[in-house]
Scaffold this motif. Structure first.
Motif, PDB file in Angstrom:
ATOM      1  N   GLY A  23       0.457  -2.110   4.425  1.00  0.00           N
ATOM      2  CA  GLY A  23       0.727  -0.685   4.231  1.00  0.00           C
ATOM      3  C   GLY A  23      -0.403   0.145   3.669  1.00  0.00           C
ATOM      4  O   GLY A  23      -0.220   1.321   3.358  1.00  0.00           O
ATOM      5  N   TRP A  24      -1.587  -0.434   3.540  1.00  0.00           N
ATOM      6  CA  TRP A  24      -2.747   0.320   3.051  1.00  0.00           C
ATOM      7  C   TRP A  24      -3.406   1.079   4.186  1.00  0.00           C
ATOM      8  O   TRP A  24      -3.403   0.625   5.325  1.00  0.00           O
ATOM      9  N   ARG A  25      -4.003   2.222   3.880  1.00  0.00           N
ATOM     10  CA  ARG A  25      -4.852   2.959   4.816  1.00  0.00           C
ATOM     11  C   ARG A  25      -6.287   2.633   4.413  1.00  0.00           C
ATOM     12  O   ARG A  25      -6.781   3.144   3.417  1.00  0.00           O
ATOM     13  N   VAL A  26      -6.926   1.774   5.171  1.00  0.00           N
ATOM     14  CA  VAL A  26      -8.215   1.205   4.785  1.00  0.00           C
ATOM     15  C   VAL A  26      -9.380   1.932   5.444  1.00  0.00           C
ATOM     16  O   VAL A  26      -9.386   2.154   6.651  1.00  0.00           O
ATOM     17  N   THR A  27     -10.355   2.300   4.637  1.00  0.00           N
ATOM     18  CA  THR A  27     -11.642   2.786   5.114  1.00  0.00           C
ATOM     19  C   THR A  27     -12.636   1.682   4.827  1.00  0.00           C
ATOM     20  O   THR A  27     -12.767   1.236   3.692  1.00  0.00           O
ATOM     21  N   GLY A  28     -13.297   1.195   5.872  1.00  0.00           N
ATOM     22  CA  GLY A  28     -14.230   0.101   5.700  1.00  0.00           C
ATOM     23  C   GLY A  28     -15.668   0.535   5.902  1.00  0.00           C
ATOM     24  O   GLY A  28     -15.964   1.307   6.805  1.00  0.00           O
ATOM     25  N   ARG A  34     -15.038   3.835  10.503  1.00  0.00           N
ATOM     26  CA  ARG A  34     -16.096   2.821  10.536  1.00  0.00           C
ATOM     27  C   ARG A  34     -17.396   3.532  10.240  1.00  0.00           C
ATOM     28  O   ARG A  34     -17.755   4.503  10.880  1.00  0.00           O
ATOM     29  N   GLN A  35     -18.111   3.061   9.273  1.00  0.00           N
ATOM     30  CA  GLN A  35     -19.398   3.647   8.915  1.00  0.00           C
ATOM     31  C   GLN A  35     -20.407   2.542   8.737  1.00  0.00           C
ATOM     32  O   GLN A  35     -20.055   1.437   8.369  1.00  0.00           O
ATOM     33  N   ARG A  36     -21.631   2.862   8.965  1.00  0.00           N
ATOM     34  CA  ARG A  36     -22.686   1.920   8.604  1.00  0.00           C
ATOM     35  C   ARG A  36     -23.842   2.715   8.033  1.00  0.00           C
ATOM     36  O   ARG A  36     -24.018   3.877   8.340  1.00  0.00           O
ATOM     37  N   TRP A  37     -24.557   2.056   7.183  1.00  0.00           N
ATOM     38  CA  TRP A  37     -25.702   2.706   6.549  1.00  0.00           C
ATOM     39  C   TRP A  37     -26.828   2.832   7.572  1.00  0.00           C
ATOM     40  O   TRP A  37     -26.975   2.005   8.452  1.00  0.00           O
ATOM     41  N   PRO A  38     -27.656   3.868   7.433  1.00  0.00           N
ATOM     42  CA  PRO A  38     -28.775   4.013   8.362  1.00  0.00           C
ATOM     43  C   PRO A  38     -29.804   2.888   8.180  1.00  0.00           C
ATOM     44  O   PRO A  38     -29.953   2.345   7.102  1.00  0.00           O
ATOM     45  N   THR A  39     -30.469   2.579   9.268  1.00  0.00           N
ATOM     46  CA  THR A  39     -31.510   1.569   9.228  1.00  0.00           C
ATOM     47  C   THR A  39     -32.831   2.244   8.910  1.00  0.00           C
ATOM     48  O   THR A  39     -33.185   3.233   9.520  1.00  0.00           O
ATOM     49  N   HIS A  40     -33.532   1.706   7.931  1.00  0.00           N
ATOM     50  CA  HIS A  40     -34.830   2.268   7.557  1.00  0.00           C
ATOM     51  C   HIS A  40     -35.923   1.284   7.946  1.00  0.00           C
ATOM     52  O   HIS A  40     -35.765   0.085   7.772  1.00  0.00           O
ATOM     53  N   GLY A  75       0.787  -1.224   0.000  1.00  0.00           N
ATOM     54  CA  GLY A  75       0.000   0.000   0.000  1.00  0.00           C
ATOM     55  C   GLY A  75       0.818   1.272   0.000  1.00  0.00           C
ATOM     56  O   GLY A  75       0.427   2.261  -0.580  1.00  0.00           O
ATOM     57  N   GLN A  76       1.948   1.256   0.694  1.00  0.00           N
ATOM     58  CA  GLN A  76       2.818   2.427   0.791  1.00  0.00           C
ATOM     59  C   GLN A  76       2.046   3.683   1.172  1.00  0.00           C
ATOM     60  O   GLN A  76       2.250   4.745   0.617  1.00  0.00           O
ATOM     61  N   GLY A  77       1.089   3.509   2.094  1.00  0.00           N
ATOM     62  CA  GLY A  77       0.315   4.642   2.587  1.00  0.00           C
ATOM     63  C   GLY A  77      -0.870   5.044   1.725  1.00  0.00           C
ATOM     64  O   GLY A  77      -1.574   5.995   2.049  1.00  0.00           O
ATOM     65  N   ARG A  78      -1.094   4.326   0.627  1.00  0.00           N
ATOM     66  CA  ARG A  78      -2.241   4.665  -0.226  1.00  0.00           C
ATOM     67  C   ARG A  78      -3.539   4.272   0.469  1.00  0.00           C
ATOM     68  O   ARG A  78      -3.566   3.463   1.367  1.00  0.00           O
ATOM     69  N   LEU A  87     -10.779   1.560  -0.155  1.00  0.00           N
ATOM     70  CA  LEU A  87     -12.132   1.445   0.375  1.00  0.00           C
ATOM     71  C   LEU A  87     -12.548  -0.020   0.351  1.00  0.00           C
ATOM     72  O   LEU A  87     -12.534  -0.660  -0.700  1.00  0.00           O
ATOM     73  N   ASP A  88     -12.896  -0.554   1.517  1.00  0.00           N
ATOM     74  CA  ASP A  88     -13.352  -1.948   1.652  1.00  0.00           C
ATOM     75  C   ASP A  88     -14.850  -1.905   1.928  1.00  0.00           C
ATOM     76  O   ASP A  88     -15.281  -1.626   3.041  1.00  0.00           O
ATOM     77  N   VAL A  89     -15.659  -2.143   0.888  1.00  0.00           N
ATOM     78  CA  VAL A  89     -17.117  -2.112   1.013  1.00  0.00           C
ATOM     79  C   VAL A  89     -17.602  -3.509   1.389  1.00  0.00           C
ATOM     80  O   VAL A  89     -17.242  -4.483   0.737  1.00  0.00           O
ATOM     81  N   GLY A  90     -18.405  -3.578   2.456  1.00  0.00           N
ATOM     82  CA  GLY A  90     -18.828  -4.881   2.969  1.00  0.00           C
ATOM     83  C   GLY A  90     -17.691  -5.506   3.746  1.00  0.00           C
ATOM     84  O   GLY A  90     -17.375  -6.682   3.608  1.00  0.00           O
ATOM     85  N   ALA A  91     -17.055  -4.706   4.585  1.00  0.00           N
ATOM     86  CA  ALA A  91     -15.816  -5.088   5.271  1.00  0.00           C
ATOM     87  C   ALA A  91     -15.992  -6.163   6.335  1.00  0.00           C
ATOM     88  O   ALA A  91     -15.007  -6.702   6.824  1.00  0.00           O
ATOM     89  N   ALA A  92     -17.219  -6.460   6.704  1.00  0.00           N
ATOM     90  CA  ALA A  92     -17.511  -7.487   7.721  1.00  0.00           C
ATOM     91  C   ALA A  92     -16.703  -7.231   8.988  1.00  0.00           C
ATOM     92  O   ALA A  92     -16.686  -6.112   9.480  1.00  0.00           O
ATOM     93  N   ASP A  93     -16.029  -8.264   9.498  1.00  0.00           N
ATOM     94  CA  ASP A  93     -15.294  -8.113  10.757  1.00  0.00           C
ATOM     95  C   ASP A  93     -13.859  -7.632  10.546  1.00  0.00           C
ATOM     96  O   ASP A  93     -13.067  -7.613  11.482  1.00  0.00           O
ATOM     97  N   GLY A  94     -13.509  -7.223   9.346  1.00  0.00           N
ATOM     98  CA  GLY A  94     -12.202  -6.629   9.099  1.00  0.00           C
ATOM     99  C   GLY A  94     -11.115  -7.594   8.669  1.00  0.00           C
ATOM    100  O   GLY A  94      -9.944  -7.241   8.667  1.00  0.00           O
ATOM    101  N   LEU A  95     -11.470  -8.808   8.278  1.00  0.00           N
ATOM    102  CA  LEU A  95     -10.468  -9.798   7.893  1.00  0.00           C
ATOM    103  C   LEU A  95      -9.544  -9.265   6.799  1.00  0.00           C
ATOM    104  O   LEU A  95      -8.327  -9.223   6.967  1.00  0.00           O
ATOM    105  N   LEU A  96     -10.095  -8.843   5.687  1.00  0.00           N
ATOM    106  CA  LEU A  96      -9.273  -8.343   4.596  1.00  0.00           C
ATOM    107  C   LEU A  96      -8.649  -6.996   4.948  1.00  0.00           C
ATOM    108  O   LEU A  96      -7.505  -6.722   4.583  1.00  0.00           O
ATOM    109  N   SER A  97      -9.374  -6.171   5.696  1.00  0.00           N
ATOM    110  CA  SER A  97      -8.820  -4.885   6.134  1.00  0.00           C
ATOM    111  C   SER A  97      -7.545  -5.089   6.946  1.00  0.00           C
ATOM    112  O   SER A  97      -6.578  -4.342   6.808  1.00  0.00           O
ATOM    113  N   ARG A  98      -7.535  -6.094   7.815  1.00  0.00           N
ATOM    114  CA  ARG A  98      -6.347  -6.421   8.623  1.00  0.00           C
ATOM    115  C   ARG A  98      -5.145  -6.730   7.751  1.00  0.00           C
ATOM    116  O   ARG A  98      -4.060  -6.202   7.951  1.00  0.00           O
TER     117      ARG A  98
END
Length: 83
Positions: free
Chosen positions: A53-58, A76-82, A30-33, A36-47
């Motif tokens: 070296g990635w800066r991950v937004t999940g 950490r973000q989540r979509w609003p519940t409707h 990643g070298q600091g790049r 975006l991890d959409v559907g990041a679940a419990d962060g397995l791939l984010s870890r």
């Protein structure tokens, strides 16, 4: 919206032809790049990506899973519940 268990759903796929291995090889270090991890679940791939070296937004809709992976993502973000 019903909350699911925080129990791990996924494991990192070791096979060199798996989706995880292909993505990691394609992305490289990643070298600091930012990534975006959409559907990041419990962060397995984010870890794994953070360790590379990635800066991950999940983004994760399930609040329990989002909290479980919080330490491995910058935001950490989540979509609003409707109703």
């Amino acid at each position: 919206m019903e909350t699911v268990s925080a129990a791990p759903r996924y494991t990192l796929k070791a096979d060199p032809h798996s989706s995880h291995a292909v993505m990691r090889a394609w992305l490289g270090a990643g070298q600091g790049r930012r990534l975006l991890d959409v559907g990041a679940a419990d962060g397995l791939l984010s870890r794994v990506l953070t360790d590379s070296g990635w800066r991950v937004t999940g983004l994760e809709a399930d609040p329990v899973l989002a909290e479980a992976g919080r330490a491995y993502r910058e935001i950490r973000q989540r979509w609003p519940t409707h109703p």
